[in-house]
Design an enzyme around this catalytic site. Structure first.
Site, PDB file in Angstrom:
ATOM      1  N   GLU A  37       0.499  -1.453   0.347  1.00 41.23           N
ATOM      2  CA  GLU A  37      -0.366  -0.266   0.085  1.00 41.23           C
ATOM      3  C   GLU A  37       0.534   1.309  -0.194  1.00 41.23           C
ATOM      4  O   GLU A  37       2.027   1.362   0.380  1.00 41.23           O
ATOM      5  CB  GLU A  37      -0.768   0.035   0.995  1.00 41.23           C
ATOM      6  CG  GLU A  37      -2.112   0.331   1.395  1.00 41.23           C
ATOM      7  CD  GLU A  37      -3.264  -0.190   0.275  1.00 41.23           C
ATOM      8  OE1 GLU A  37      -2.921   0.069  -1.453  1.00 41.23           O
ATOM      9  OE2 GLU A  37      -3.837  -1.461   0.641  1.00 41.23           O
ATOM     10  N   THR A  39       2.779   2.158  -2.242  1.00 44.21           N
ATOM     11  CA  THR A  39       4.287   1.379  -2.774  1.00 44.21           C
ATOM     12  C   THR A  39       4.273   2.009  -4.384  1.00 44.21           C
ATOM     13  O   THR A  39       5.222   1.981  -4.816  1.00 44.21           O
ATOM     14  CB  THR A  39       4.497   0.255  -2.273  1.00 44.21           C
ATOM     15  OG1 THR A  39       3.307  -0.350  -3.184  1.00 44.21           O
ATOM     16  CG2 THR A  39       4.701  -0.615  -0.987  1.00 44.21           C
ATOM     17  N   ASP A  40       2.621   1.806  -4.520  1.00 43.09           N
ATOM     18  CA  ASP A  40       3.149   2.289  -6.415  1.00 43.09           C
ATOM     19  C   ASP A  40       3.848   3.153  -6.547  1.00 43.09           C
ATOM     20  O   ASP A  40       4.247   3.250  -7.540  1.00 43.09           O
ATOM     21  CB  ASP A  40       1.628   1.429  -7.267  1.00 43.09           C
ATOM     22  CG  ASP A  40       0.543   2.570  -6.431  1.00 43.09           C
ATOM     23  OD1 ASP A  40       0.908   3.369  -6.054  1.00 43.09           O
ATOM     24  OD2 ASP A  40       0.047   2.955  -7.405  1.00 43.09           O
ATOM     25  N   SER A  71     -25.029   6.513 -16.910  1.00 42.38           N
ATOM     26  CA  SER A  71     -24.723   5.681 -15.869  1.00 42.38           C
ATOM     27  C   SER A  71     -25.565   4.908 -15.581  1.00 42.38           C
ATOM     28  O   SER A  71     -26.927   6.637 -15.084  1.00 42.38           O
ATOM     29  CB  SER A  71     -24.142   6.074 -15.085  1.00 42.38           C
ATOM     30  OG  SER A  71     -23.626   5.482 -14.174  1.00 42.38           O
ATOM     31  N   GLY A 126     -16.733   4.891  -3.642  1.00 41.02           N
ATOM     32  CA  GLY A 126     -15.999   5.137  -2.857  1.00 41.02           C
ATOM     33  C   GLY A 126     -15.581   3.906  -1.631  1.00 41.02           C
ATOM     34  O   GLY A 126     -15.335   4.441   0.150  1.00 41.02           O
ATOM     35  N   ALA A 127     -15.565   3.008  -1.816  1.00 34.94           N
ATOM     36  CA  ALA A 127     -15.501   2.145  -0.772  1.00 34.94           C
ATOM     37  C   ALA A 127     -13.707   1.360  -0.677  1.00 34.94           C
ATOM     38  O   ALA A 127     -13.252   0.147  -0.341  1.00 34.94           O
ATOM     39  CB  ALA A 127     -15.928   1.116  -1.114  1.00 34.94           C
ATOM     40  N   SER A 130     -11.439   0.916  -5.985  1.00 38.69           N
ATOM     41  CA  SER A 130     -11.557   0.412  -7.336  1.00 38.69           C
ATOM     42  C   SER A 130     -12.253   1.291  -8.696  1.00 38.69           C
ATOM     43  O   SER A 130     -12.369   0.360  -9.481  1.00 38.69           O
ATOM     44  CB  SER A 130      -9.908   0.347  -8.110  1.00 38.69           C
ATOM     45  OG  SER A 130      -8.621   0.205  -7.422  1.00 38.69           O
ATOM     46  N   SER A 132     -13.254   3.804  -9.894  1.00 32.95           N
ATOM     47  CA  SER A 132     -12.443   5.323 -10.472  1.00 32.95           C
ATOM     48  C   SER A 132     -11.723   4.138 -11.984  1.00 32.95           C
ATOM     49  O   SER A 132     -12.477   4.541 -13.054  1.00 32.95           O
ATOM     50  CB  SER A 132     -12.715   6.767 -10.333  1.00 32.95           C
ATOM     51  OG  SER A 132     -10.945   6.157  -9.956  1.00 32.95           O
ATOM     52  N   ASP A 176      -4.220   0.544  -9.865  1.00 29.69           N
ATOM     53  CA  ASP A 176      -5.317   0.565  -9.920  1.00 29.69           C
ATOM     54  C   ASP A 176      -5.640   0.020 -11.677  1.00 29.69           C
ATOM     55  O   ASP A 176      -6.824  -1.485 -11.622  1.00 29.69           O
ATOM     56  CB  ASP A 176      -5.967   1.416  -9.417  1.00 29.69           C
ATOM     57  CG  ASP A 176      -5.681   1.989  -8.163  1.00 29.69           C
ATOM     58  OD1 ASP A 176      -5.936   0.707  -6.849  1.00 29.69           O
ATOM     59  OD2 ASP A 176      -6.933   3.053  -7.629  1.00 29.69           O
TER      60      ASP A 176
END
Ligand code: GLA
Length: 385
Positions: A37, A39-40, A71, A126-127, A130, A132, A176
């Protein structure tokens, strides 16, 4: 893997929006980051896997050069814009992600033409799963395949990330979009964020009698609220103080961080350095077939994110504690932080107890009921029909 159900639902939604059948339906999954986490963007290692849940894009070409986006999850916010008018800031809200994908494709020199897109999703927003990136990837894949362009998946991931960074204006790393486009069913994806090299790591939870619970704490995070960017800046400062090109290059020898005078920056760097080691140790255990053996590393990752990186939140800490108290083998927050979900690795037979324990802990504090999902490592993005 998404079956015919979601594809039909997306096609139905397309018919409601535009009439008729879509020329195709594409699916891109959300992801859970198992470990690795923050780290990317430090050129380190991440180990996400794809969920079966995700975003569907049902789409058809059109002749007027317009990109139209609708949507089912945001029916009051349609967008329609000539492709030539796409520019950062020209589309906002949920539609910025798919519009950004079209923009980034064009910027890369890929000739996208007018398209009608109907989006349908079964992924919480928002959980920290990913949603988005799934939206960007489903759209990018739909647009390229619909217009007969063949783009290698790693390149498509970079294009989708460009949509997020430059069009939506959120300075995320590459994890992501890579997870959504590159993951294989039954596997996690080891991604070396410096070289771009990937490999599939076996992660067969049912065969091991284990479950990975995704527990939605119902606290909503937005990567755009500035706190994610602030952690990135901390890491950049720490990198400069250490005189290395990325935190990836720092060993975890005692004393390695002495050159950083600021104790906060030292903690930030310590998280990234130790997290890279935990991610690689997790890969080693998974390759040896020891999924349960990874559990202590997950819990150690949580403590590091809570105490050193300081991006956990009260509901996440309470959920981790309650899960462990009920017999979960290991647990941690997942994703960018400040809200979203935790993950808990547990024996399948204890899943119900772990869920009850977290539910009770939330009820006692008067917090909204958490959400539960038993995650199944699933396939990356694909055309459904
Ligand atoms: C978000 C970003 C990723 C990554 C994680 C933290 O999910 O989109 O690039 O930085 O946070 O590991």
């Amino acid at each position: 893997m998404a079956g015919p159900g979601p594809a039909d639902q997306a096609a139905d939604w397309y018919a409601e929006c535009y009439g008729g059948e879509p020329e195709g339906v594409w699916h891109a999954p959300g992801r859970v980051n198992l470990i690795g986490e923050h780290t990317d963007y430090n050129e380190g290692f991440v180990l996400p896997f794809a969920l079966s849940q995700g975003v569907r894009a049902a789409a058809s070409k059109r002749g007027d050069g317009v990109l139209e986006l609708r949507s089912r999850q945001a029916p009051g916010e349609p967008a329609a814009v000539p492709l030539t008018a796409l520019a950062p800031g020209s589309v906002t809200g949920w539609a910025a992600y798919p519009a950004g994908a079209a923009w980034a494709l064009a910027k890369t020199g890929l000739p996208i033409r007018g398209t009608s897109v109907a989006i349908d999703a079964d992924l919480e927003r928002g959980a920290a799963l990913s949603s988005s990136a799934a939206l960007e990837c489903a759209t990018a894949l739909a647009l390229t395949e619909l217009h007969g362009l063949s783009v290698p998946r790693p390149e498509l991931a970079a294009i989708a990330r460009r949509a997020e960074n430059e069009f939506a204006g959120i300075p995320t790393g590459i994890m992501d979009q890579s997870a959504s486009l590159l993951c294989q069913a039954g596997h996690a994806l080891l991604l070396d964020c410096r070289s771009g090299e990937t490999s599939d790591v076996p992660f067969d939870l049912p065969a091991a009698g284990l479950v990975l619970l995704v527990i939605d704490t119902r606290v909503r995070h937005a990567l755009s609220d500035g706190r994610y960017a602030a952690r990135r800046r901390d890491c950049e400062e720490a990198t400069r103080a250490l005189g290395v090109s990325a935190l990836r290059d720092v060993t975890d020898d005692p004393g390695a961080l002495d050159k950083i005078a600021d104790p906060v920056l030292r903690r930030r760097a310590r998280h990234v350095i130790t997290e890279n080691h935990r991610a690689l140790a997790t890969v080693g255990l998974l390759r040896a077939g020891d999924i349960a053996g990874c559990a202590p590393l997950l819990s150690a990752s949580h403590r590091s994110l809570r105490d050193d990186f300081e991006i956990s939140w009260p509901q996440a800490d309470a959920a981790v504690d309650a899960a462990l108290a009920a017999g979960a083998l290991g647990a941690r927050m997942t994703g960018g932080g400040f809200g979203g979900s935790i993950i808990a690795l547990a024996q399948a037979r204890t899943s119900v107890d772990v869920q009850a324990s977290v539910r009770d802990a939330f009820a006692r504090r008067g917090w909204p009921r958490p959400g539960f999902l038993e995650a199944l490592p699933s396939a990356g993005a694909l055309r459904l029909r």
